[in-house]
Design an enzyme around this catalytic site. Structure first.
Site, PDB file in Angstrom:
ATOM      1  N   GLY A  45       0.834  -1.185   0.000  1.00  0.00           N
ATOM      2  CA  GLY A  45       0.000   0.000   0.000  1.00  0.00           C
ATOM      3  C   GLY A  45       0.874   1.242   0.000  1.00  0.00           C
ATOM      4  O   GLY A  45       2.042   1.195   0.401  1.00  0.00           O
ATOM      5  N   GLN A  50       3.105   9.943   1.149  1.00  0.00           N
ATOM      6  CA  GLN A  50       4.392   9.266   1.328  1.00  0.00           C
ATOM      7  C   GLN A  50       5.381   9.586   0.209  1.00  0.00           C
ATOM      8  O   GLN A  50       6.576   9.347   0.364  1.00  0.00           O
ATOM      9  CB  GLN A  50       4.196   7.752   1.419  1.00  0.00           C
ATOM     10  CG  GLN A  50       3.503   7.306   2.692  1.00  0.00           C
ATOM     11  CD  GLN A  50       3.303   5.820   2.712  1.00  0.00           C
ATOM     12  OE1 GLN A  50       2.302   5.313   2.216  1.00  0.00           O
ATOM     13  NE2 GLN A  50       4.273   5.105   3.262  1.00  0.00           N
ATOM     14  N   CYS A 101       5.909  -0.431   7.277  1.00  0.00           N
ATOM     15  CA  CYS A 101       5.562   0.752   6.500  1.00  0.00           C
ATOM     16  C   CYS A 101       6.757   1.172   5.653  1.00  0.00           C
ATOM     17  O   CYS A 101       7.894   1.177   6.143  1.00  0.00           O
ATOM     18  CB  CYS A 101       5.164   1.883   7.450  1.00  0.00           C
ATOM     19  SG  CYS A 101       4.693   3.419   6.632  1.00  0.00           S
ATOM     20  N   LEU A 102       6.500   1.530   4.408  1.00  0.00           N
ATOM     21  CA  LEU A 102       7.574   1.984   3.539  1.00  0.00           C
ATOM     22  C   LEU A 102       8.221   3.268   4.054  1.00  0.00           C
ATOM     23  O   LEU A 102       9.375   3.544   3.749  1.00  0.00           O
ATOM     24  CB  LEU A 102       7.049   2.198   2.111  1.00  0.00           C
ATOM     25  CG  LEU A 102       6.590   0.934   1.380  1.00  0.00           C
ATOM     26  CD1 LEU A 102       5.955   1.294   0.045  1.00  0.00           C
ATOM     27  CD2 LEU A 102       7.750  -0.033   1.185  1.00  0.00           C
ATOM     28  N   HIS A 143      -4.441   1.430   7.699  1.00  0.00           N
ATOM     29  CA  HIS A 143      -3.053   1.896   7.739  1.00  0.00           C
ATOM     30  C   HIS A 143      -2.845   3.034   6.737  1.00  0.00           C
ATOM     31  O   HIS A 143      -2.316   4.097   7.090  1.00  0.00           O
ATOM     32  CB  HIS A 143      -2.124   0.714   7.426  1.00  0.00           C
ATOM     33  CG  HIS A 143      -0.675   1.083   7.357  1.00  0.00           C
ATOM     34  ND1 HIS A 143       0.229   0.689   8.309  1.00  0.00           N
ATOM     35  CD2 HIS A 143       0.028   1.800   6.440  1.00  0.00           C
ATOM     36  CE1 HIS A 143       1.426   1.161   7.986  1.00  0.00           C
ATOM     37  NE2 HIS A 143       1.326   1.826   6.847  1.00  0.00           N
ATOM     38  N   GLU A 144      -3.260   2.816   5.489  1.00  0.00           N
ATOM     39  CA  GLU A 144      -3.046   3.837   4.456  1.00  0.00           C
ATOM     40  C   GLU A 144      -3.866   5.092   4.726  1.00  0.00           C
ATOM     41  O   GLU A 144      -3.397   6.207   4.500  1.00  0.00           O
ATOM     42  CB  GLU A 144      -3.348   3.279   3.060  1.00  0.00           C
ATOM     43  CG  GLU A 144      -2.447   2.147   2.626  1.00  0.00           C
ATOM     44  CD  GLU A 144      -0.959   2.431   2.764  1.00  0.00           C
ATOM     45  OE1 GLU A 144      -0.527   3.596   2.582  1.00  0.00           O
ATOM     46  OE2 GLU A 144      -0.202   1.490   3.055  1.00  0.00           O
ATOM     47  N   HIS A 147      -2.273   7.611   7.013  1.00  0.00           N
ATOM     48  CA  HIS A 147      -1.305   8.500   6.366  1.00  0.00           C
ATOM     49  C   HIS A 147      -1.983   9.777   5.878  1.00  0.00           C
ATOM     50  O   HIS A 147      -1.403  10.861   5.951  1.00  0.00           O
ATOM     51  CB  HIS A 147      -0.643   7.811   5.168  1.00  0.00           C
ATOM     52  CG  HIS A 147       0.432   6.849   5.529  1.00  0.00           C
ATOM     53  ND1 HIS A 147       1.605   7.224   6.145  1.00  0.00           N
ATOM     54  CD2 HIS A 147       0.529   5.514   5.335  1.00  0.00           C
ATOM     55  CE1 HIS A 147       2.369   6.163   6.314  1.00  0.00           C
ATOM     56  NE2 HIS A 147       1.739   5.111   5.844  1.00  0.00           N
TER      57      HIS A 147
END
Length: 175
Positions: A45, A50, A101-102, A143-144, A147
């Protein structure tokens, strides 16, 4: 085009994203770039913030989980979710999921989330969509979407684990 992913504690990650108004070629390029970036970084995701774009845009593409399928473990293009201006309209149940997480590379932690969600969003063409999901996909949505409000999953860690993370992160960044 693969774009750079912002890494914690970059202050841009703390900004609240704004709704998309124009469903145009620029949005389509952003979505395509996000997908290329997510796939290149082996994520499941990615939120636009991000990569430094403060719009309510996210993508999700979970790997196939079917041991009998030749596609097991692969992320298929037809499973890509592109969500613009998403809103969770219902949450139910609870599960604890080990998340990464990225934007917080190399760290994973257990986070408590709703087990199932209903999400309303628009696709790249401005068509309204509704999705009901549970388990890993519900976790990915939550989660996304965090952000988009300027939050990271590490903020959901229990107090002591969050303190331990902060200490380890500072130590790692000094190296």
């Amino acid at each position: 085009m693969v774009r750079e992913i912002l890494v914690y504690p970059d202050p841009i990650l703390r900004k609240k994203s704004k709704d998309v108004i124009s469903f145009d070629e620029e949005l389509h390029r952003l979505l395509d770039d996000m997908n290329e970036t997510m796939m290149a970084k082996e994520g499941v995701g990615l939120a636009a913030i991000q990569i430094g774009v403060g719009l309510n845009v996210l993508i999700i593409n979970l790997p196939v989980e079917d041991e009998l399928s030749e596609d097991n473990g692969k992320q298929l293009p037809e499973n890509l979710i592109e969500a613009i201006n998403p809103k969770i309209t219902h949450k139910d149940g609870e599960l604890v999921f080990n998340e990464g997480c990225l934007s917080v590379p190399g760290y994973h932690g257990e986070v408590k989330r709703a087990n199932s969600v209903i999400v309303e969003y628009f696709n790249r063409y401005g068509e309204k969509q509704t999705m009901e999901c549970e388990g890993f996909l519900a976790v990915a949505w939550q989660h996304e979407m965090e952000h988009l409000t300027g939050h990271l999953f590490i903020e959901n860690l229990p107090f002591l684990k969050r303190k331990k993370f902060e200490k380890e992160w500072k130590k790692r960044k000094k190296k």
